[in-house]
Design an enzyme around this catalytic site. Sequence first.
Site, PDB file in Angstrom:
ATOM      1  N   ASP A   1      -1.667  31.145 -10.997  1.00 17.71           N
ATOM      2  CA  ASP A   1      -1.945  32.581 -11.122  1.00 17.71           C
ATOM      3  C   ASP A   1      -3.433  32.752 -10.826  1.00 17.71           C
ATOM      4  OD1 ASP A   1      -1.611  35.353 -11.867  1.00 17.71           O
ATOM      5  OD2 ASP A   1      -2.550  34.899 -13.783  1.00 17.71           O
ATOM      6  N   SER A   2      -3.869  33.999 -10.790  1.00 13.42           N
ATOM      7  CA  SER A   2      -5.302  34.247 -10.582  1.00 13.42           C
ATOM      8  C   SER A   2      -6.116  33.931 -11.836  1.00 13.42           C
ATOM      9  CB  SER A   2      -5.511  35.712 -10.190  1.00 13.42           C
ATOM     10  OG  SER A   2      -4.980  36.556 -11.197  1.00 13.42           O
TER      11      SER A   2
ATOM     12  N   TYR B   1      -6.633  39.310  -8.128  1.00 13.81           N
ATOM     13  CA  TYR B   1      -5.938  39.323  -6.838  1.00 13.81           C
ATOM     14  C   TYR B   1      -5.421  40.737  -6.519  1.00 13.81           C
ATOM     15  CZ  TYR B   1      -5.447  34.176  -6.403  1.00 13.81           C
ATOM     16  OH  TYR B   1      -5.665  32.835  -6.253  1.00 13.81           O
ATOM     17  N   GLY B   2      -5.143  41.477  -7.597  1.00 12.94           N
ATOM     18  CA  GLY B   2      -4.378  42.729  -7.438  1.00 12.94           C
ATOM     19  C   GLY B   2      -5.059  43.825  -6.658  1.00 12.94           C
TER      20      GLY B   2
ATOM     21  N   GLU C   1      -8.064  39.273 -19.317  1.00  7.22           N
ATOM     22  CA  GLU C   1      -8.937  38.118 -19.067  1.00  7.22           C
ATOM     23  C   GLU C   1     -10.032  38.009 -20.139  1.00  7.22           C
ATOM     24  OE1 GLU C   1      -9.193  35.574 -16.601  1.00  7.22           O
ATOM     25  OE2 GLU C   1      -7.169  36.143 -16.051  1.00  7.22           O
TER      26      GLU C   1
ATOM     27  N   CYS D   1       2.519  34.839 -10.594  1.00 10.32           N
ATOM     28  CA  CYS D   1       1.673  35.984 -10.293  1.00 10.32           C
ATOM     29  C   CYS D   1       2.498  36.936  -9.436  1.00 10.32           C
ATOM     30  CB  CYS D   1       0.447  35.494  -9.521  1.00 10.32           C
ATOM     31  SG  CYS D   1      -0.595  36.816  -8.898  1.00 10.32           S
ATOM     32  N   ASN D   2       2.630  38.163  -9.895  1.00  3.66           N
ATOM     33  CA  ASN D   2       3.421  39.142  -9.139  1.00  3.66           C
ATOM     34  C   ASN D   2       2.752  39.494  -7.815  1.00  3.66           C
ATOM     35  OD1 ASN D   2       5.701  40.482 -11.051  1.00  3.66           O
ATOM     36  ND2 ASN D   2       3.985  39.736 -12.248  1.00  3.66           N
ATOM     37  N   THR D   3       1.421  39.620  -7.843  1.00  7.29           N
ATOM     38  CA  THR D   3       0.695  40.002  -6.630  1.00  7.29           C
ATOM     39  C   THR D   3       0.902  38.944  -5.546  1.00  7.29           C
ATOM     40  OG1 THR D   3      -0.953  40.951  -8.124  1.00  7.29           O
ATOM     41  CG2 THR D   3      -1.546  40.778  -5.796  1.00  7.29           C
TER      42      THR D   3
ATOM     43  N   CYS E   1       3.164  42.434 -13.863  1.00  7.40           N
ATOM     44  CA  CYS E   1       1.950  41.631 -13.680  1.00  7.40           C
ATOM     45  C   CYS E   1       1.951  40.662 -14.844  1.00  7.40           C
ATOM     46  CB  CYS E   1       0.701  42.507 -13.726  1.00  7.40           C
ATOM     47  SG  CYS E   1      -0.847  41.556 -13.770  1.00  7.40           S
ATOM     48  N   THR E   2       1.739  39.387 -14.557  1.00  2.00           N
ATOM     49  CA  THR E   2       1.889  38.390 -15.629  1.00  2.00           C
ATOM     50  C   THR E   2       0.769  38.480 -16.666  1.00  2.00           C
ATOM     51  OG1 THR E   2       0.834  36.758 -14.169  1.00  2.00           O
ATOM     52  CG2 THR E   2       3.253  36.782 -14.260  1.00  2.00           C
ATOM     53  N   HIS E   3      -0.284  39.251 -16.379  1.00  2.00           N
ATOM     54  CA  HIS E   3      -1.314  39.489 -17.400  1.00  2.00           C
ATOM     55  C   HIS E   3      -0.845  40.494 -18.457  1.00  2.00           C
ATOM     56  CE1 HIS E   3      -4.100  37.556 -14.596  1.00  2.00           C
ATOM     57  NE2 HIS E   3      -5.051  37.615 -15.509  1.00  2.00           N
TER      58      HIS E   3
HETATM   59  N1  DGL Z   1      -1.365  38.132 -12.941  1.00  2.00           N
HETATM   60  C1  DGL Z   1      -1.293  38.551 -11.600  1.00  2.00           C
HETATM   61  C2  DGL Z   1      -0.059  39.357 -11.285  1.00  2.00           C
HETATM   62  O1  DGL Z   1       0.951  39.088 -11.870  1.00  2.00           O
HETATM   63  C3  DGL Z   1      -2.523  39.000 -10.897  1.00  2.00           C
HETATM   64  C4  DGL Z   1      -3.525  39.820 -11.604  1.00  2.00           C
HETATM   65  C5  DGL Z   1      -4.743  39.991 -10.728  1.00  2.00           C
HETATM   66  O2  DGL Z   1      -5.370  38.985 -10.423  1.00  2.00           O
HETATM   67  O3  DGL Z   1      -5.035  41.126 -10.338  1.00  2.00           O
HETATM   68  O4  DGL Z   1      -0.043  40.199 -10.436  1.00  2.00           O
END
Ligand code: DGL
Length: 271
Positions: free
Chosen positions: A13-14, A45-46, A155, A76-78, A187-189
């Site tokens: 993931d990011s 990443y998003g 984060e 990571c979804n992105t 988003c996994t965050h």
């Molecule tokens: N956790 C990531 C996701 O699921 C990316 C979050 C990010 O880096 O913007 O999209």
Amino acid sequence: MRQSGHGPIGVFDSGVGGLTVLKALMEHLPHESTVYLGDTARVPYGTKSGEVVTRYSLKNAEFLLERGIKVLVVACNTASAAALPALEAALPVPVVGVIQPGARAALARTRGGGVGVIGTPGTVRSGAYQRELAAGDPRVRVKARACPLFVPLAEEGWTTGDVPLLTAREYLGEFARDGVDTLVLGCTHYPLLKGVIAEVVGPDVALVDSAEATAEAVVALLTRQGLLAPANGPAPSHAYYVTDVPERFTEVGARFLGRSIPTAEQVDLKF
Ligand code: DGL
């Protein structure tokens, strides 16, 4: 081919978000070793283009392949939205993303067919959830919204109190009015902020994150391909790598993972 029942599961993931998926993997697959990479030097990443996220994803995958992984989980979804086909084409091991499992879980949960999706700007803009949900059930009504401030809050480990609550109100107030009964944390965050999100949308909206469903997809894949680690094998190991200094990652990550992260090694992926 590097595949064997003895290699670890690779996860990237990011940043800390993918630990939500790793946690589910560890619960479903207690005998498996894992290698986790958080690309903390390049998070988020998003807000970046699909092309750039694909380049980062291929680098992350290359690093994990060098650690002998037998399967790659794109936590990571992105990255799943932008880079899954490129990763599948480039890698000699199976690749599992989080979007298809998340969309299927949402379709299984919704009662009235109103599904909300929150994610990064990249994920929402890609239309990946909208497509996956419509493919599963064309009658479903989808309302999607990007919530970019949730990633830095997660984060930072800033997941309770006024700041995340007000941010969630700003982003999510409209979902309560729109007949949405199921909200995908795309988003996994975002599961790190589940408490404030639930408080804003209320008890009648089911929150779905893809961690459980993704872990189930990995169990099914490893079983099907005969890649499960033997239950009577050596004790599993869990390694963590980050691309920037590890302090906050280990602190926030351990709190969330529910187990300590003794060390996370900083690595340079040489971009
Ligand atoms: N956790 C990531 C996701 O699921 C990316 C979050 C990010 O880096 O913007 O999209």
